[in-house]
Design a protein around this motif. Structure first.
Motif, PDB file in Angstrom:
ATOM      1  N   PRO A   1       0.808  -1.215   0.000  1.00 27.56           N
ATOM      2  CA  PRO A   1       0.000   0.000   0.000  1.00 27.56           C
ATOM      3  C   PRO A   1       0.850   1.278   0.000  1.00 27.56           C
ATOM      4  O   PRO A   1       0.385   2.320   0.421  1.00 27.56           O
ATOM      5  CB  PRO A   1      -0.759  -0.127   1.319  1.00 27.56           C
ATOM      6  N   PHE A   2       2.103   1.168  -0.454  1.00 29.50           N
ATOM      7  CA  PHE A   2       3.028   2.295  -0.354  1.00 29.50           C
ATOM      8  C   PHE A   2       2.865   3.289  -1.496  1.00 29.50           C
ATOM      9  O   PHE A   2       2.781   4.495  -1.277  1.00 29.50           O
ATOM     10  CB  PHE A   2       4.470   1.779  -0.311  1.00 29.50           C
ATOM     11  N   SER A   3       2.852   2.782  -2.722  1.00 29.42           N
ATOM     12  CA  SER A   3       2.785   3.631  -3.905  1.00 29.42           C
ATOM     13  C   SER A   3       2.267   2.771  -5.049  1.00 29.42           C
ATOM     14  O   SER A   3       2.957   1.845  -5.485  1.00 29.42           O
ATOM     15  CB  SER A   3       4.184   4.193  -4.218  1.00 29.42           C
ATOM     16  N   TYR A   4       1.063   3.072  -5.519  1.00 29.39           N
ATOM     17  CA  TYR A   4       0.459   2.203  -6.537  1.00 29.39           C
ATOM     18  C   TYR A   4      -0.675   2.929  -7.248  1.00 29.39           C
ATOM     19  O   TYR A   4      -1.176   3.950  -6.777  1.00 29.39           O
ATOM     20  CB  TYR A   4      -0.055   0.905  -5.913  1.00 29.39           C
TER      21      TYR A   4
ATOM     22  N   LEU B   1       4.360  -6.239   0.774  1.00 24.46           N
ATOM     23  CA  LEU B   1       3.944  -6.085  -0.624  1.00 24.46           C
ATOM     24  C   LEU B   1       3.145  -7.295  -1.093  1.00 24.46           C
ATOM     25  O   LEU B   1       2.201  -7.165  -1.873  1.00 24.46           O
ATOM     26  CB  LEU B   1       5.164  -5.876  -1.519  1.00 24.46           C
ATOM     27  N   LEU B   2       3.510  -8.471  -0.608  1.00 27.43           N
ATOM     28  CA  LEU B   2       2.776  -9.688  -0.966  1.00 27.43           C
ATOM     29  C   LEU B   2       1.355  -9.646  -0.431  1.00 27.43           C
ATOM     30  O   LEU B   2       0.402 -10.016  -1.135  1.00 27.43           O
ATOM     31  CB  LEU B   2       3.516 -10.926  -0.439  1.00 27.43           C
ATOM     32  N   PHE B   3       1.186  -9.185   0.797  1.00 29.56           N
ATOM     33  CA  PHE B   3      -0.172  -9.063   1.353  1.00 29.56           C
ATOM     34  C   PHE B   3      -0.991  -8.052   0.561  1.00 29.56           C
ATOM     35  O   PHE B   3      -2.181  -8.250   0.310  1.00 29.56           O
ATOM     36  CB  PHE B   3      -0.109  -8.659   2.823  1.00 29.56           C
ATOM     37  N   GLY B   4      -0.339  -6.958   0.151  1.00 28.15           N
ATOM     38  CA  GLY B   4      -1.038  -5.953  -0.637  1.00 28.15           C
ATOM     39  C   GLY B   4      -1.455  -6.478  -1.993  1.00 28.15           C
ATOM     40  O   GLY B   4      -2.586  -6.264  -2.448  1.00 28.15           O
TER      41      GLY B   4
ATOM     42  N   LYS C   1      -4.197   4.672   8.511  1.00 27.12           N
ATOM     43  CA  LYS C   1      -4.991   4.884   7.293  1.00 27.12           C
ATOM     44  C   LYS C   1      -4.695   3.818   6.252  1.00 27.12           C
ATOM     45  O   LYS C   1      -5.614   3.318   5.578  1.00 27.12           O
ATOM     46  CB  LYS C   1      -4.685   6.277   6.727  1.00 27.12           C
ATOM     47  N   TRP C   2      -3.418   3.434   6.101  1.00 27.69           N
ATOM     48  CA  TRP C   2      -3.019   2.535   5.010  1.00 27.69           C
ATOM     49  C   TRP C   2      -2.818   1.092   5.424  1.00 27.69           C
ATOM     50  O   TRP C   2      -2.842   0.199   4.569  1.00 27.69           O
ATOM     51  CB  TRP C   2      -1.748   3.065   4.339  1.00 27.69           C
ATOM     52  N   PHE C   3      -2.624   0.833   6.716  1.00 28.00           N
ATOM     53  CA  PHE C   3      -2.342  -0.538   7.154  1.00 28.00           C
ATOM     54  C   PHE C   3      -3.410  -1.120   8.075  1.00 28.00           C
ATOM     55  O   PHE C   3      -3.448  -2.338   8.290  1.00 28.00           O
ATOM     56  CB  PHE C   3      -0.983  -0.597   7.863  1.00 28.00           C
ATOM     57  N   MET C   4      -4.287  -0.266   8.613  1.00 30.92           N
ATOM     58  CA  MET C   4      -5.282  -0.734   9.574  1.00 30.92           C
ATOM     59  C   MET C   4      -6.705  -0.354   9.177  1.00 30.92           C
ATOM     60  O   MET C   4      -7.626  -0.467   9.979  1.00 30.92           O
ATOM     61  CB  MET C   4      -4.973  -0.157  10.963  1.00 30.92           C
ATOM     62  N   SER C   5      -6.893   0.100   7.940  1.00 33.65           N
ATOM     63  CA  SER C   5      -8.199   0.555   7.451  1.00 33.65           C
ATOM     64  C   SER C   5      -8.394   0.066   6.016  1.00 33.65           C
ATOM     65  O   SER C   5      -7.430  -0.278   5.337  1.00 33.65           O
ATOM     66  CB  SER C   5      -8.283   2.088   7.487  1.00 33.65           C
ATOM     67  N   PRO C   6      -9.639   0.048   5.520  1.00 30.55           N
ATOM     68  CA  PRO C   6      -9.878  -0.323   4.123  1.00 30.55           C
ATOM     69  C   PRO C   6      -9.192   0.661   3.173  1.00 30.55           C
ATOM     70  O   PRO C   6      -9.226   1.868   3.385  1.00 30.55           O
ATOM     71  CB  PRO C   6     -11.404  -0.241   3.988  1.00 30.55           C
TER      72      PRO C   6
ATOM     73  N   PRO D   1      -8.103  -0.235  -4.338  1.00 31.33           N
ATOM     74  CA  PRO D   1      -9.416  -0.011  -4.951  1.00 31.33           C
ATOM     75  C   PRO D   1     -10.507  -0.957  -4.453  1.00 31.33           C
ATOM     76  O   PRO D   1     -11.678  -0.741  -4.718  1.00 31.33           O
ATOM     77  CB  PRO D   1      -9.125  -0.290  -6.433  1.00 31.33           C
ATOM     78  N   ARG D   2     -10.134  -2.027  -3.757  1.00 33.55           N
ATOM     79  CA  ARG D   2     -11.112  -3.053  -3.383  1.00 33.55           C
ATOM     80  C   ARG D   2     -11.589  -2.945  -1.944  1.00 33.55           C
ATOM     81  O   ARG D   2     -12.383  -3.766  -1.488  1.00 33.55           O
ATOM     82  CB  ARG D   2     -10.528  -4.451  -3.620  1.00 33.55           C
ATOM     83  N   GLY D   3     -11.071  -1.968  -1.218  1.00 34.67           N
ATOM     84  CA  GLY D   3     -11.491  -1.798   0.160  1.00 34.67           C
ATOM     85  C   GLY D   3     -10.955  -2.849   1.108  1.00 34.67           C
ATOM     86  O   GLY D   3     -11.514  -3.072   2.182  1.00 34.67           O
ATOM     87  N   GLN D   4      -9.843  -3.507   0.725  1.00 43.56           N
ATOM     88  CA  GLN D   4      -9.282  -4.511   1.628  1.00 43.56           C
ATOM     89  C   GLN D   4      -8.571  -3.831   2.790  1.00 43.56           C
ATOM     90  O   GLN D   4      -8.054  -2.721   2.649  1.00 43.56           O
ATOM     91  CB  GLN D   4      -8.330  -5.465   0.897  1.00 43.56           C
ATOM     92  N   ASN D   5      -8.562  -4.489   3.935  1.00 39.17           N
ATOM     93  CA  ASN D   5      -7.874  -3.998   5.123  1.00 39.17           C
ATOM     94  C   ASN D   5      -6.717  -4.946   5.408  1.00 39.17           C
ATOM     95  O   ASN D   5      -6.930  -6.117   5.726  1.00 39.17           O
ATOM     96  CB  ASN D   5      -8.832  -3.950   6.309  1.00 39.17           C
TER      97      ASN D   5
END
Length: 296
Positions: free
Chosen positions: A46-49, A202-205, A262-267, A270-274
């Motif tokens: 979730p760093f830069s995409y 990155l793999l989880f993302g 915001k980026w690691f503990m919340s949706p 584009p898919r709203g994954q947490n």
């Protein structure tokens, strides 16, 4: 701005230009040109995409934008233009040293080898190499990949780590490289590799953004813990102080932890994954230490 083709002549010129640009004053360069050029990654979730058409998003993108705000304030010029340049693991350092980009905040490991060519800011994340594979593969750890194809991404420390582990453990893996993380994932998705070796975050993302996330799993021991940090040109103390002042200030004020949540503990788009990934011990300690210590 779209990434232009990097010609062989430009790559050769990089070595010639580096000694000149390495000592350049980035703030003066920005002031003279009226613009700052930020690097971004296309698939470092979730760093830069890229979450869709338009500008990149992510944790490191937000850090970059905070730096831009500080630059505009320092130069007393709110009209400074922001150009965006896509980079890959392979070309991010050459494009920084030759002056194409001014700042790279993404998923770049801060290590002592890279530190010979670039300057790193305060470490903003810590991660380790693991494996992404299809659940149907039956792969649980590295030994299960003996004599099989394993993907990684060109220009990453992970590719070096998995090659060394392969040699040390005599697993006879066939290491195949994608040009970026989406390409490496595709190698596994299309059956051309059994697993993808990369930083676990990155793999989880990537798994969360896959068409069928439930088909995938992150497995394997973490081979090492490495820090991520933003990259700048070397021998530029004024710009380094500004970037570290932004990141260190966020760490001290609590804004960094809010950004992390915001980026690691919340949706996230584009898919709203947490990702639901609590801050590591190493990173929490660095909120106080504010170290730029590299991995070896």
């Amino acid at each position: 701005m779209k990434l232009s083709a990097v010609t062989s002549a430009a790559i050769v010129a990089t070595g010639l230009l580096a000694s000149t640009l390495a000592s350049a004053d980035t703030l003066k360069k920005i002031a003279d040109s009226g613009k700052i050029t930020l690097a971004y990654r296309e698939s470092s979730v979730p760093f830069s995409y890229l979450s869709g058409p338009g500008a990149p998003v992510g944790f490191a993108v937000d850090i970059s934008n905070a730096v831009v705000d500080a630059v505009k304030k320092r130069l007393n010029n709110p009209a400074i233009k922001v150009d965006l340049q896509a980079v890959t693991s392979a070309n991010r350092i050459p494009l920084l040293t030759n002056g194409t980009i001014d700042l790279e905040c993404g998923s770049t490991t801060n290590n002592s080898v890279r530190g010979k060519d670039v300057q790193f800011a305060i470490n903003h994340f810590y991660t380790g190499t693991r494996l992404l594979t299809k659940k149907s593969s039956g792969v649980k750890n590295y030994a299960d990949l003996a004599k099989k194809k394993v993907a990684s991404t060109s220009g990453t420390t992970n590719a070096q780590v998995i090659r060394k582990y392969n040699r040390d453990m005599n697993l006879d893996m066939d290491i195949v490289l994608g040009k970026d993380h989406d390409d490496s994932l595709l190698l596994v998705d299309s059956g051309r590799a059994e697993a993808f070796a990369m930083d676990d975050i990155l793999l989880f993302g990537l798994m969360g953004n896959a068409r069928n996330p439930a088909d995938w799993v992150v497995v394997g021991d973490s081979l090492q813990v490495e820090p991520y940090a933003c990259m700048m040109r070397k021998d530029d103390p004024q710009f380094q102080a500004l970037v570290n002042g932004v990141i260190g200030g966020m760490m001290k004020s609590g804004d960094f932890e809010k950004l992390y949540n915001k980026w690691f503990m919340s949706p996230i788009p584009p898919r709203g994954q947490n990702l639901n990934l609590a801050m590591s011990k190493e990173l929490r300690e660095n909120l106080v230490a504010q170290s730029d210590k590299p991995a070896q």
